[in-house]
Design a protein around this motif. Structure first.
Motif, PDB file in Angstrom:
ATOM      1  N   THR A 116      32.148  23.335  49.281  1.00  0.00           N
ATOM      2  CA  THR A 116      31.568  24.526  48.663  1.00  0.00           C
ATOM      3  C   THR A 116      30.166  24.750  49.202  1.00  0.00           C
ATOM      4  O   THR A 116      29.341  23.832  49.197  1.00  0.00           O
ATOM      5  N   HIS A 175      32.471  35.770  52.009  1.00  0.00           N
ATOM      6  CA  HIS A 175      33.135  36.337  50.838  1.00  0.00           C
ATOM      7  C   HIS A 175      32.432  37.609  50.397  1.00  0.00           C
ATOM      8  O   HIS A 175      33.060  38.642  50.212  1.00  0.00           O
ATOM      9  N   THR A 195      32.644  31.134  52.180  1.00  0.00           N
ATOM     10  CA  THR A 195      33.797  30.340  51.762  1.00  0.00           C
ATOM     11  C   THR A 195      34.342  29.604  52.966  1.00  0.00           C
ATOM     12  O   THR A 195      34.527  30.194  54.037  1.00  0.00           O
ATOM     13  N   HIS A 253      31.286  34.771  36.996  1.00  0.00           N
ATOM     14  CA  HIS A 253      31.767  33.666  37.821  1.00  0.00           C
ATOM     15  C   HIS A 253      33.134  33.210  37.327  1.00  0.00           C
ATOM     16  O   HIS A 253      33.829  33.941  36.632  1.00  0.00           O
ATOM     17  N   VAL A 254      33.522  31.998  37.692  1.00  0.00           N
ATOM     18  CA  VAL A 254      34.925  31.595  37.534  1.00  0.00           C
ATOM     19  C   VAL A 254      35.386  31.540  36.087  1.00  0.00           C
ATOM     20  O   VAL A 254      36.593  31.588  35.833  1.00  0.00           O
ATOM     21  N   ARG A 255      34.474  31.447  35.110  1.00  0.00           N
ATOM     22  CA  ARG A 255      34.917  31.400  33.714  1.00  0.00           C
ATOM     23  C   ARG A 255      35.096  32.792  33.119  1.00  0.00           C
ATOM     24  O   ARG A 255      35.565  32.925  31.994  1.00  0.00           O
ATOM     25  N   LYS A 259      36.714  36.206  32.143  1.00  0.00           N
ATOM     26  CA  LYS A 259      38.114  36.552  31.900  1.00  0.00           C
ATOM     27  C   LYS A 259      38.364  38.054  31.882  1.00  0.00           C
ATOM     28  O   LYS A 259      39.409  38.520  32.324  1.00  0.00           O
ATOM     29  N   ASP A 317      38.902  38.548  38.083  1.00  0.00           N
ATOM     30  CA  ASP A 317      39.129  37.486  39.048  1.00  0.00           C
ATOM     31  C   ASP A 317      37.914  37.414  39.975  1.00  0.00           C
ATOM     32  O   ASP A 317      37.622  38.341  40.707  1.00  0.00           O
ATOM     33  N   PHE A 318      37.213  36.298  39.920  1.00  0.00           N
ATOM     34  CA  PHE A 318      35.995  36.134  40.721  1.00  0.00           C
ATOM     35  C   PHE A 318      36.265  36.276  42.219  1.00  0.00           C
ATOM     36  O   PHE A 318      35.408  36.703  42.985  1.00  0.00           O
ATOM     37  N   ASN A 319      37.466  35.927  42.643  1.00  0.00           N
ATOM     38  CA  ASN A 319      37.784  35.996  44.073  1.00  0.00           C
ATOM     39  C   ASN A 319      37.957  37.420  44.566  1.00  0.00           C
ATOM     40  O   ASN A 319      37.906  37.666  45.768  1.00  0.00           O
ATOM     41  N   GLN A 343      36.294  40.841  43.555  1.00  0.00           N
ATOM     42  CA  GLN A 343      35.365  41.602  42.718  1.00  0.00           C
ATOM     43  C   GLN A 343      35.439  43.081  43.055  1.00  0.00           C
ATOM     44  O   GLN A 343      35.312  43.446  44.202  1.00  0.00           O
TER      45      GLN A 343
END
Length: 347
Positions: free
Chosen positions: A156, A188, A250, A316-318, A320, A343-345, A347
């Motif tokens: 990362t 990314h 990434t 971020h990833v948390r 929803k 979905d963070f991936n 945006q």
């Protein structure tokens, strides 16, 4: 008795011939092929990313490239995972909405179901022409990272910040902007800021945090190209400013290098409407341990009439889900944008 039997047999045979003749002349459904039916969909909705040198893992410009992925393509479009778009279709209409129509999804499914045939080459439409340079036209100025950054093969990479002087000797009004990653396979997203002169720039800061004298200019995500501002709209970059990149890399299994750059097209005259980026941000919250859902609220009050030209929901990833709601002076409220599955991936 035999005579009647002969007549009966003749009648059945005549009926059978009649039924057979009717079935033989029934029209058949047209065959779905890549060249006639599927290529136009891929060219219009997928090729921006699925072409050589872009962020997608494979190109889909030709039959030879697309055919091995046929079943995966069907799986992704039926699940509405591709093209990526998470906004609630019942709220608002968006200029950059890439979603496939139900008819397009059915067409791809039917094509795969019959073995993904190629079709006749004469039915293939012209391949889309993409700009290998700048989508905003020739920039008046191009700035790039001071040097290449080596992206490792795996792991990362934390958000990185790179600063570049503009050397502007006067204030500049910008009517178009484009960020071009040097290596899209590992970039990314990029967010660009202008840093006012005379303000010490430590470059890095909390993700999403605007440091003193720093103005958000815009960014680029995997499916976003250059930005042409609306009529009479322009951004202001002060003389002597620097441009700061926030880089999110990434890894993809191969060590590689990137040197991202940004191009500006100057407005011929000052903008009648100043285009600025604001935010409603909440970065000081705590999610209770074990909470399955936890709502975080942020707000911004406008003291004058504004025209909102775009949104960029970001967590971020948390994260929803995400929702923008306008509350008007008379008490009315209106949902402007709803992201039920963030979905963070993408945006």
């Amino acid at each position: 008795m035999k005579k009647n039997l002969v007549h009966f047999c003749l009648a059945l045979c005549s009926l059978a011939l009649l039924v057979f003749a009717t079935a033989a002349t029934r029209p058949t459904a047209p065959k779905v092929t890549f060249t006639k039916d599927i290529a136009p969909i891929l060219y219009n909705k997928c090729a921006e990313c699925h072409r050589p040198g872009e962020i997608a893992p494979m190109s889909l410009l030709t039959y030879q490239e697309a055919r091995p992925w046929a079943k995966s393509i069907r799986e992704q479009v039926v699940a509405r995972q591709m093209p990526p778009w998470s906004a609630d279709p019942k709220v608002g209409q968006w200029a950059n909405d890439p979603r496939l129509t139900p008819a397009e999804i059915d067409m791809i499914s039917a094509w795969v179901e019959i073995g993904a045939p190629k079709g006749d080459d004469k039915d293939l439409p012209p391949a889309p022409k993409f700009t290998s340079g700048w989508t905003i036209g020739d920039p008046d100025v191009v700035l790039e990272m001071p040097e290449e950054y080596t992206v490792p093969a795996d792991g990362t990479v934390p958000y990185l910040y790179f600063s570049m002087p503009t050397n502007f000797t006067e204030d500049k009004w910008i009517q178009a902007m484009e960020i071009r990653p040097g290596n899209r396979s590992v970039v990314h997203h990029v967010i660009a800021y202008s840093q006012d002169p005379g303000v010490k720039d430590t470059a890095a800061g909390g993700e999403g945090e605007l440091r003193a004298g720093r103005t958000h200019l815009g960014g680029i995500t995997p499916n976003k190209t250059g930005i042409l501002y609306g009529k009479d709209m322009a951004r202001l970059i002060k003389k002597g400013s620097s441009i700061v990149f926030q880089m999110h890399y990434t890894t993809n299994g191969t060590a590689t290098k990137d040197r991202t750059k940004i191009g500006f097209v100057f407005a011929k005259e000052p903008g009648k409407k100043l285009l600025v980026t604001g935010n409603a941000m909440n970065v000081r919250f705590a999610i209770p341990a074990g909470a399955e859902n936890h709502e975080v609220v942020a707000s911004k009050t406008f003291n004058e009439d504004v025209l909102i030209t775009s949104f960029m929901p970001h967590m971020h990833v948390r994260g929803k889900s995400f929702k923008y709601t306008a509350v008007y002076p008379d008490g009315r409220s209106e949902v402007l944008l709803n992201i039920p599955n963030y979905d963070f991936n993408w945006q």
